[in-house]
Design a protein around this motif. Sequence first.
Motif, PDB file in Angstrom:
ATOM      1  N   MET A 178       0.836  -1.207   0.000  1.00  0.00           N
ATOM      2  CA  MET A 178       0.000   0.000   0.000  1.00  0.00           C
ATOM      3  C   MET A 178       0.869   1.255   0.000  1.00  0.00           C
ATOM      4  O   MET A 178       1.788   1.391   0.819  1.00  0.00           O
ATOM      5  CB  MET A 178      -0.916   0.012   1.223  1.00  0.00           C
ATOM      6  CG  MET A 178      -1.737   1.285   1.389  1.00  0.00           C
ATOM      7  SD  MET A 178      -3.037   1.465   0.138  1.00  0.00           S
ATOM      8  CE  MET A 178      -4.313   0.413   0.858  1.00  0.00           C
ATOM      9  N   GLN A 179       0.564   2.185  -0.900  1.00  0.00           N
ATOM     10  CA  GLN A 179       1.250   3.471  -0.913  1.00  0.00           C
ATOM     11  C   GLN A 179       0.439   4.479  -0.104  1.00  0.00           C
ATOM     12  O   GLN A 179      -0.783   4.569  -0.252  1.00  0.00           O
ATOM     13  CB  GLN A 179       1.435   3.972  -2.343  1.00  0.00           C
ATOM     14  CG  GLN A 179       2.305   5.218  -2.433  1.00  0.00           C
ATOM     15  CD  GLN A 179       2.399   5.769  -3.846  1.00  0.00           C
ATOM     16  OE1 GLN A 179       1.385   6.053  -4.473  1.00  0.00           O
ATOM     17  NE2 GLN A 179       3.619   5.932  -4.349  1.00  0.00           N
ATOM     18  N   TYR A 180       1.145   5.253   0.728  1.00  0.00           N
ATOM     19  CA  TYR A 180       0.504   6.201   1.632  1.00  0.00           C
ATOM     20  C   TYR A 180       0.648   7.632   1.125  1.00  0.00           C
ATOM     21  O   TYR A 180       1.469   7.933   0.259  1.00  0.00           O
ATOM     22  CB  TYR A 180       1.111   6.079   3.035  1.00  0.00           C
ATOM     23  CG  TYR A 180       0.529   4.915   3.820  1.00  0.00           C
ATOM     24  CD1 TYR A 180      -0.321   5.143   4.899  1.00  0.00           C
ATOM     25  CD2 TYR A 180       0.796   3.595   3.461  1.00  0.00           C
ATOM     26  CE1 TYR A 180      -0.882   4.092   5.609  1.00  0.00           C
ATOM     27  CE2 TYR A 180       0.242   2.538   4.165  1.00  0.00           C
ATOM     28  CZ  TYR A 180      -0.600   2.784   5.237  1.00  0.00           C
ATOM     29  OH  TYR A 180      -1.158   1.753   5.939  1.00  0.00           O
ATOM     30  N   TRP A 184      -7.442  -3.595 -14.193  1.00  0.00           N
ATOM     31  CA  TRP A 184      -8.134  -4.276 -13.092  1.00  0.00           C
ATOM     32  C   TRP A 184      -7.121  -4.624 -12.004  1.00  0.00           C
ATOM     33  O   TRP A 184      -6.129  -5.303 -12.270  1.00  0.00           O
ATOM     34  CB  TRP A 184      -8.822  -5.536 -13.598  1.00  0.00           C
ATOM     35  CG  TRP A 184      -9.374  -6.395 -12.483  1.00  0.00           C
ATOM     36  CD1 TRP A 184      -8.930  -7.619 -12.086  1.00  0.00           C
ATOM     37  CD2 TRP A 184     -10.496  -6.080 -11.628  1.00  0.00           C
ATOM     38  NE1 TRP A 184      -9.685  -8.089 -11.048  1.00  0.00           N
ATOM     39  CE2 TRP A 184     -10.655  -7.160 -10.750  1.00  0.00           C
ATOM     40  CE3 TRP A 184     -11.360  -4.982 -11.539  1.00  0.00           C
ATOM     41  CZ2 TRP A 184     -11.658  -7.183  -9.771  1.00  0.00           C
ATOM     42  CZ3 TRP A 184     -12.340  -5.008 -10.564  1.00  0.00           C
ATOM     43  CH2 TRP A 184     -12.491  -6.096  -9.702  1.00  0.00           C
ATOM     44  N   ASP A 185      -7.399  -4.207 -10.802  1.00  0.00           N
ATOM     45  CA  ASP A 185      -6.484  -4.310  -9.672  1.00  0.00           C
ATOM     46  C   ASP A 185      -5.208  -3.526  -9.960  1.00  0.00           C
ATOM     47  O   ASP A 185      -5.020  -3.015 -11.060  1.00  0.00           O
ATOM     48  CB  ASP A 185      -6.210  -5.757  -9.281  1.00  0.00           C
ATOM     49  CG  ASP A 185      -7.380  -6.354  -8.486  1.00  0.00           C
ATOM     50  OD1 ASP A 185      -8.137  -5.572  -7.882  1.00  0.00           O
ATOM     51  OD2 ASP A 185      -7.523  -7.585  -8.459  1.00  0.00           O
ATOM     52  N   CYS A 186      -4.356  -3.386  -8.961  1.00  0.00           N
ATOM     53  CA  CYS A 186      -3.232  -2.479  -9.121  1.00  0.00           C
ATOM     54  C   CYS A 186      -1.986  -3.045  -8.461  1.00  0.00           C
ATOM     55  O   CYS A 186      -2.046  -4.049  -7.733  1.00  0.00           O
ATOM     56  CB  CYS A 186      -3.580  -1.107  -8.539  1.00  0.00           C
ATOM     57  SG  CYS A 186      -2.665   0.244  -9.304  1.00  0.00           S
ATOM     58  N   TYR A 223      -5.245  -4.495  -2.845  1.00  0.00           N
ATOM     59  CA  TYR A 223      -4.660  -4.222  -4.161  1.00  0.00           C
ATOM     60  C   TYR A 223      -4.774  -2.753  -4.573  1.00  0.00           C
ATOM     61  O   TYR A 223      -4.590  -2.416  -5.734  1.00  0.00           O
ATOM     62  CB  TYR A 223      -5.307  -5.134  -5.221  1.00  0.00           C
ATOM     63  CG  TYR A 223      -5.170  -6.606  -4.900  1.00  0.00           C
ATOM     64  CD1 TYR A 223      -4.110  -7.084  -4.126  1.00  0.00           C
ATOM     65  CD2 TYR A 223      -6.112  -7.524  -5.348  1.00  0.00           C
ATOM     66  CE1 TYR A 223      -3.993  -8.421  -3.814  1.00  0.00           C
ATOM     67  CE2 TYR A 223      -5.995  -8.873  -5.041  1.00  0.00           C
ATOM     68  CZ  TYR A 223      -4.944  -9.314  -4.265  1.00  0.00           C
ATOM     69  OH  TYR A 223      -4.831 -10.647  -3.946  1.00  0.00           O
ATOM     70  N   TYR A 224      -5.070  -1.887  -3.613  1.00  0.00           N
ATOM     71  CA  TYR A 224      -5.053  -0.459  -3.935  1.00  0.00           C
ATOM     72  C   TYR A 224      -3.642  -0.018  -4.317  1.00  0.00           C
ATOM     73  O   TYR A 224      -3.468   0.802  -5.222  1.00  0.00           O
ATOM     74  CB  TYR A 224      -5.525   0.370  -2.733  1.00  0.00           C
ATOM     75  CG  TYR A 224      -7.006   0.296  -2.436  1.00  0.00           C
ATOM     76  CD1 TYR A 224      -7.887  -0.420  -3.247  1.00  0.00           C
ATOM     77  CD2 TYR A 224      -7.538   0.945  -1.320  1.00  0.00           C
ATOM     78  CE1 TYR A 224      -9.237  -0.488  -2.958  1.00  0.00           C
ATOM     79  CE2 TYR A 224      -8.889   0.895  -1.024  1.00  0.00           C
ATOM     80  CZ  TYR A 224      -9.740   0.171  -1.840  1.00  0.00           C
ATOM     81  OH  TYR A 224     -11.080   0.119  -1.537  1.00  0.00           O
ATOM     82  N   ALA A 225      -2.639  -0.531  -3.593  1.00  0.00           N
ATOM     83  CA  ALA A 225      -1.232  -0.348  -3.951  1.00  0.00           C
ATOM     84  C   ALA A 225      -0.917   1.113  -4.297  1.00  0.00           C
ATOM     85  O   ALA A 225      -1.276   2.029  -3.572  1.00  0.00           O
ATOM     86  CB  ALA A 225      -0.869  -1.306  -5.084  1.00  0.00           C
ATOM     87  N   SER A 226      -0.274   1.329  -5.469  1.00  0.00           N
ATOM     88  CA  SER A 226       0.081   2.686  -5.924  1.00  0.00           C
ATOM     89  C   SER A 226      -0.927   3.181  -6.962  1.00  0.00           C
ATOM     90  O   SER A 226      -0.563   3.701  -8.020  1.00  0.00           O
ATOM     91  CB  SER A 226       1.494   2.700  -6.504  1.00  0.00           C
ATOM     92  OG  SER A 226       2.444   2.363  -5.528  1.00  0.00           O
TER      93      SER A 226
END
Length: 277
Positions: free
Chosen positions: A11-13, A88-90, A118-121
Amino acid sequence: MTNFICATCGMQYAESEQPPAACAICQDERQYVKATGQQWTTLDKLRLTNRNSIRFEEAGLIGIGIDPHFAIGQRALFLRTPQANVLWDCLPLLDEAVVEMVKALGGVSAIAISHPHYYASMVEWSRAFGGVPIYLHTADRQWVMRPDQAIVFGEGETRALAEGLTLVRCGGHFEGGTVLHCQGGAGGKGALLTGDIIQAVADRKHVSFMYSYPNYVPLSAAAVERIVKAVEPFEYDRIYGAFWDTVSEQDGKAAVSRSAERYLQASSHHPSGGASP
Protein backbone atom coordinates in the motif's frame (compact mmCIF):
# COMPACT_ATOMS: atom_id res chain seq x y z
CA MET A 1 7.88 14.67 1.30
CA THR A 2 7.60 11.03 0.29
CA ASN A 3 4.83 8.58 -0.53
CA PHE A 4 5.99 5.59 1.51
CA ILE A 5 5.03 2.04 0.47
CA CYS A 6 4.48 -0.80 2.94
CA ALA A 7 6.88 -3.62 2.05
CA THR A 8 4.44 -6.27 3.31
CA CYS A 9 1.17 -5.32 1.61
CA GLY A 10 2.34 -2.82 -1.03
CA MET A 11 0.00 0.00 0.00
CA GLN A 12 1.25 3.47 -0.91
CA TYR A 13 0.50 6.20 1.63
CA ALA A 14 -0.07 9.93 1.39
CA GLU A 15 2.98 12.17 1.44
CA SER A 16 4.87 12.47 4.70
CA GLU A 17 8.35 13.37 5.89
CA GLN A 18 8.72 10.12 7.85
CA PRO A 19 7.18 6.67 7.30
CA PRO A 20 3.84 6.16 9.04
CA ALA A 21 4.02 4.67 12.53
CA ALA A 22 2.22 1.56 11.28
CA CYS A 23 0.44 0.21 8.22
CA ALA A 24 -3.31 0.18 8.85
CA ILE A 25 -3.80 -2.53 6.23
CA CYS A 26 -1.29 -4.88 7.86
CA GLN A 27 -2.61 -4.17 11.37
CA ASP A 28 -5.99 -5.50 10.25
CA GLU A 29 -6.69 -9.17 11.03
CA ARG A 30 -6.91 -10.05 7.33
CA GLN A 31 -3.26 -9.13 6.83
CA TYR A 32 -0.20 -9.26 9.12
CA VAL A 33 2.97 -7.51 10.22
CA LYS A 34 6.08 -9.56 9.55
CA ALA A 35 7.95 -11.04 12.49
CA THR A 36 10.85 -8.74 11.53
CA GLY A 37 8.60 -5.72 12.04
CA GLN A 38 7.08 -3.00 9.87
CA GLN A 39 9.20 -2.11 6.83
CA TRP A 40 8.82 0.67 4.28
CA THR A 41 10.15 1.46 0.83
CA THR A 42 9.45 4.02 -1.89
CA LEU A 43 8.61 3.88 -5.56
CA ASP A 44 12.05 5.17 -6.51
CA LYS A 45 13.78 2.48 -4.45
CA LEU A 46 11.49 -0.22 -5.81
CA ARG A 47 12.38 0.75 -9.37
CA LEU A 48 16.04 -0.01 -8.61
CA THR A 49 15.39 -3.58 -7.49
CA ASN A 50 12.26 -4.72 -9.31
CA ARG A 51 10.60 -4.41 -12.69
CA ASN A 52 7.15 -4.84 -14.16
CA SER A 53 6.61 -8.00 -16.19
CA ILE A 54 3.83 -8.80 -18.64
CA ARG A 55 2.14 -11.95 -19.84
CA PHE A 56 -0.51 -12.59 -22.49
CA GLU A 57 -3.67 -14.05 -20.95
CA GLU A 58 -6.15 -14.02 -23.83
CA ALA A 59 -7.09 -11.72 -26.69
CA GLY A 60 -7.46 -8.24 -25.24
CA LEU A 61 -6.16 -9.22 -21.80
CA ILE A 62 -2.59 -8.80 -20.53
CA GLY A 63 -1.32 -9.63 -17.05
CA ILE A 64 1.10 -7.21 -15.38
CA GLY A 65 3.16 -8.28 -12.38
CA ILE A 66 6.33 -7.46 -10.46
CA ASP A 67 9.63 -9.33 -10.68
CA PRO A 68 11.02 -10.44 -8.35
CA HIS A 69 8.09 -11.06 -6.00
CA PHE A 70 7.16 -8.05 -3.88
CA ALA A 71 4.63 -7.64 -1.04
CA ILE A 72 1.47 -9.70 -1.65
CA GLY A 73 2.56 -10.61 -5.17
CA GLN A 74 -0.69 -10.05 -7.07
CA ARG A 75 -0.75 -9.31 -10.77
CA ALA A 76 -2.96 -6.69 -12.37
CA LEU A 77 -4.92 -7.24 -15.58
CA PHE A 78 -4.97 -4.79 -18.48
CA LEU A 79 -8.26 -5.32 -20.30
CA ARG A 80 -8.80 -3.82 -23.75
CA THR A 81 -12.23 -3.65 -25.37
CA PRO A 82 -13.66 -1.46 -28.16
CA GLN A 83 -15.51 0.55 -25.49
CA ALA A 84 -12.85 0.97 -22.77
CA ASN A 85 -9.38 0.00 -21.62
CA VAL A 86 -9.50 -0.96 -17.95
CA LEU A 87 -6.73 -1.71 -15.50
CA TRP A 88 -8.13 -4.28 -13.09
CA ASP A 89 -6.48 -4.31 -9.67
CA CYS A 90 -3.23 -2.48 -9.12
CA LEU A 91 0.45 -2.87 -8.24
CA PRO A 92 2.92 -1.04 -5.98
CA LEU A 93 5.44 -0.69 -8.83
CA LEU A 94 4.97 1.38 -11.99
CA ASP A 95 7.99 1.59 -14.28
CA GLU A 96 8.57 3.53 -17.50
CA ALA A 97 8.65 0.43 -19.70
CA VAL A 98 5.15 -0.72 -18.74
CA VAL A 99 3.77 2.82 -19.10
CA GLU A 100 5.14 2.99 -22.64
CA MET A 101 3.76 -0.45 -23.46
CA VAL A 102 0.29 0.34 -22.14
CA LYS A 103 0.18 3.69 -23.94
CA ALA A 104 1.16 1.99 -27.20
CA LEU A 105 -1.83 -0.32 -26.74
CA GLY A 106 -4.25 2.56 -26.32
CA GLY A 107 -3.65 3.60 -22.73
CA VAL A 108 -5.95 3.22 -19.74
CA SER A 109 -9.38 4.84 -19.58
CA ALA A 110 -10.31 3.59 -16.10
CA ILE A 111 -8.93 1.71 -13.11
CA ALA A 112 -11.09 -0.61 -11.00
CA ILE A 113 -9.89 -2.51 -7.94
CA SER A 114 -11.38 -5.53 -6.22
CA HIS A 115 -10.49 -4.64 -2.61
CA PRO A 116 -8.01 -2.64 -0.46
CA HIS A 117 -5.17 -5.19 -0.52
CA TYR A 118 -4.66 -4.22 -4.16
CA TYR A 119 -5.05 -0.46 -3.94
CA ALA A 120 -1.23 -0.35 -3.95
CA SER A 121 0.08 2.69 -5.92
CA MET A 122 -3.26 3.33 -7.63
CA VAL A 123 -2.82 7.12 -7.65
CA GLU A 124 0.54 6.78 -9.44
CA TRP A 125 -1.05 4.58 -12.09
CA SER A 126 -3.95 6.99 -12.56
CA ARG A 127 -1.65 9.97 -13.00
CA ALA A 128 0.61 8.11 -15.43
CA PHE A 129 -2.36 7.83 -17.80
CA GLY A 130 -3.75 11.35 -17.43
CA GLY A 131 -5.60 11.15 -14.11
CA VAL A 132 -8.06 8.45 -15.19
CA PRO A 133 -10.84 7.57 -12.71
CA ILE A 134 -10.23 4.92 -10.06
CA TYR A 135 -13.46 3.07 -9.25
CA LEU A 136 -13.75 1.78 -5.67
CA HIS A 137 -16.71 0.74 -3.57
CA THR A 138 -17.58 3.24 -0.87
CA ALA A 139 -17.91 0.45 1.72
CA ASP A 140 -14.09 0.24 1.68
CA ARG A 141 -13.51 3.98 1.77
CA GLN A 142 -11.75 3.86 5.16
CA TRP A 143 -8.90 1.82 3.65
CA VAL A 144 -7.80 4.49 1.16
CA MET A 145 -4.43 5.63 2.48
CA ARG A 146 -3.65 8.10 -0.30
CA PRO A 147 -6.75 10.13 -1.15
CA ASP A 148 -6.95 11.68 -4.60
CA GLN A 149 -9.53 13.46 -6.75
CA ALA A 150 -9.33 10.64 -9.32
CA ILE A 151 -10.98 8.21 -6.88
CA VAL A 152 -14.66 7.61 -7.64
CA PHE A 153 -16.66 5.85 -4.94
CA GLY A 154 -19.73 3.83 -5.87
CA GLU A 155 -22.52 2.70 -3.56
CA GLY A 156 -24.56 0.29 -5.65
CA GLU A 157 -24.44 -3.45 -6.11
CA THR A 158 -23.44 -3.13 -9.76
CA ARG A 159 -21.80 -0.44 -11.87
CA ALA A 160 -21.42 -0.43 -15.65
CA LEU A 161 -17.97 0.76 -16.73
CA ALA A 162 -18.79 0.38 -20.42
CA GLU A 163 -20.90 -1.83 -22.63
CA GLY A 164 -20.23 -5.42 -21.58
CA LEU A 165 -18.11 -4.43 -18.53
CA THR A 166 -19.82 -4.51 -15.13
CA LEU A 167 -18.48 -4.13 -11.61
CA VAL A 168 -20.33 -6.43 -9.20
CA ARG A 169 -20.17 -5.96 -5.46
CA CYS A 170 -19.84 -9.33 -3.71
CA GLY A 171 -18.60 -8.42 -0.25
CA GLY A 172 -16.91 -11.32 1.51
CA HIS A 173 -13.19 -10.73 1.89
CA PHE A 174 -13.99 -7.01 2.35
CA GLU A 175 -17.41 -5.40 2.67
CA GLY A 176 -16.91 -3.61 -0.64
CA GLY A 177 -15.27 -6.61 -2.33
CA THR A 178 -15.93 -6.35 -6.07
CA VAL A 179 -15.43 -8.44 -9.20
CA LEU A 180 -15.45 -7.37 -12.85
CA HIS A 181 -17.62 -9.19 -15.38
CA CYS A 182 -16.42 -9.04 -18.96
CA GLN A 183 -19.17 -10.20 -21.29
CA GLY A 184 -16.82 -10.61 -24.25
CA GLY A 185 -14.13 -12.52 -22.34
CA ALA A 186 -13.20 -16.16 -22.96
CA GLY A 187 -14.04 -15.90 -26.65
CA GLY A 188 -17.49 -14.49 -25.97
CA LYS A 189 -18.42 -16.98 -23.23
CA GLY A 190 -17.77 -14.41 -20.53
CA ALA A 191 -15.01 -13.94 -17.98
CA LEU A 192 -14.99 -12.93 -14.33
CA LEU A 193 -12.00 -10.98 -12.98
CA THR A 194 -12.14 -11.61 -9.26
CA GLY A 195 -8.95 -10.63 -7.44
CA ASP A 196 -9.30 -12.97 -4.47
CA ILE A 197 -12.93 -12.17 -3.70
CA ILE A 198 -13.42 -15.46 -5.57
CA GLN A 199 -10.07 -17.22 -5.84
CA ALA A 200 -9.20 -19.85 -8.43
CA VAL A 201 -7.41 -22.78 -6.74
CA ALA A 202 -5.02 -25.54 -7.74
CA ASP A 203 -7.46 -28.18 -9.01
CA ARG A 204 -9.22 -25.65 -11.31
CA LYS A 205 -12.53 -27.42 -10.62
CA HIS A 206 -13.22 -25.26 -7.59
CA VAL A 207 -12.69 -21.78 -6.21
CA SER A 208 -12.20 -20.53 -2.68
CA PHE A 209 -13.76 -17.86 -0.48
CA MET A 210 -11.80 -16.54 2.51
CA TYR A 211 -11.92 -13.71 5.01
CA SER A 212 -8.13 -13.88 5.43
CA TYR A 213 -5.93 -15.88 3.10
CA PRO A 214 -2.59 -15.53 4.94
CA ASN A 215 -4.19 -16.20 8.33
CA TYR A 216 -6.56 -18.94 7.09
CA VAL A 217 -9.74 -17.36 8.40
CA PRO A 218 -12.82 -18.62 6.52
CA LEU A 219 -15.95 -16.70 5.67
CA SER A 220 -19.35 -17.38 7.17
CA ALA A 221 -21.89 -19.37 5.22
CA ALA A 222 -24.00 -16.23 4.80
CA ALA A 223 -21.07 -14.34 3.23
CA VAL A 224 -20.45 -17.13 0.72
CA GLU A 225 -24.13 -17.24 -0.18
CA ARG A 226 -24.04 -13.48 -0.78
CA ILE A 227 -21.08 -13.80 -3.17
CA VAL A 228 -22.74 -16.54 -5.20
CA LYS A 229 -26.02 -14.61 -5.37
CA ALA A 230 -24.21 -11.48 -6.59
CA VAL A 231 -22.60 -13.19 -9.60
CA GLU A 232 -25.45 -15.58 -10.43
CA PRO A 233 -27.13 -13.23 -12.99
CA PHE A 234 -23.95 -13.09 -15.10
CA GLU A 235 -22.75 -15.62 -17.63
CA TYR A 236 -19.06 -16.51 -17.52
CA ASP A 237 -16.90 -19.48 -18.41
CA ARG A 238 -13.48 -18.30 -17.22
CA ILE A 239 -12.29 -16.92 -13.88
CA TYR A 240 -9.12 -14.86 -13.41
CA GLY A 241 -7.93 -14.83 -9.82
CA ALA A 242 -5.38 -12.52 -8.23
CA PHE A 243 -2.09 -14.23 -9.07
CA TRP A 244 -0.18 -15.63 -12.01
CA ASP A 245 -1.69 -18.96 -13.07
CA THR A 246 -4.76 -18.66 -10.82
CA VAL A 247 -7.09 -19.05 -13.76
CA SER A 248 -10.06 -21.39 -14.15
CA GLU A 249 -10.02 -21.75 -17.92
CA GLN A 250 -13.51 -23.15 -18.36
CA ASP A 251 -16.71 -24.10 -16.55
CA GLY A 252 -16.13 -21.23 -14.12
CA LYS A 253 -19.75 -20.60 -13.20
CA ALA A 254 -20.27 -24.25 -12.32
CA ALA A 255 -17.03 -24.18 -10.31
CA VAL A 256 -18.38 -21.31 -8.19
CA SER A 257 -21.65 -23.15 -7.63
CA ARG A 258 -20.09 -26.48 -6.67
CA SER A 259 -17.49 -24.80 -4.48
CA ALA A 260 -20.12 -22.85 -2.59
CA GLU A 261 -22.17 -26.01 -2.09
CA ARG A 262 -19.14 -27.84 -0.71
CA TYR A 263 -18.31 -24.90 1.54
CA LEU A 264 -21.83 -24.63 2.89
CA GLN A 265 -22.03 -28.36 3.56
CA ALA A 266 -18.80 -28.17 5.56
CA SER A 267 -20.07 -25.12 7.46
CA SER A 268 -23.29 -26.90 8.39
CA HIS A 269 -21.28 -29.52 10.27
CA HIS A 270 -19.68 -26.86 12.46
CA PRO A 271 -21.43 -26.45 15.86
CA SER A 272 -21.93 -22.73 15.26
CA GLY A 273 -23.07 -23.23 11.68
CA GLY A 274 -20.05 -21.46 10.21
CA ALA A 275 -16.90 -19.52 10.92
CA SER A 276 -15.76 -15.92 11.10
CA PRO A 277 -17.14 -12.82 9.38
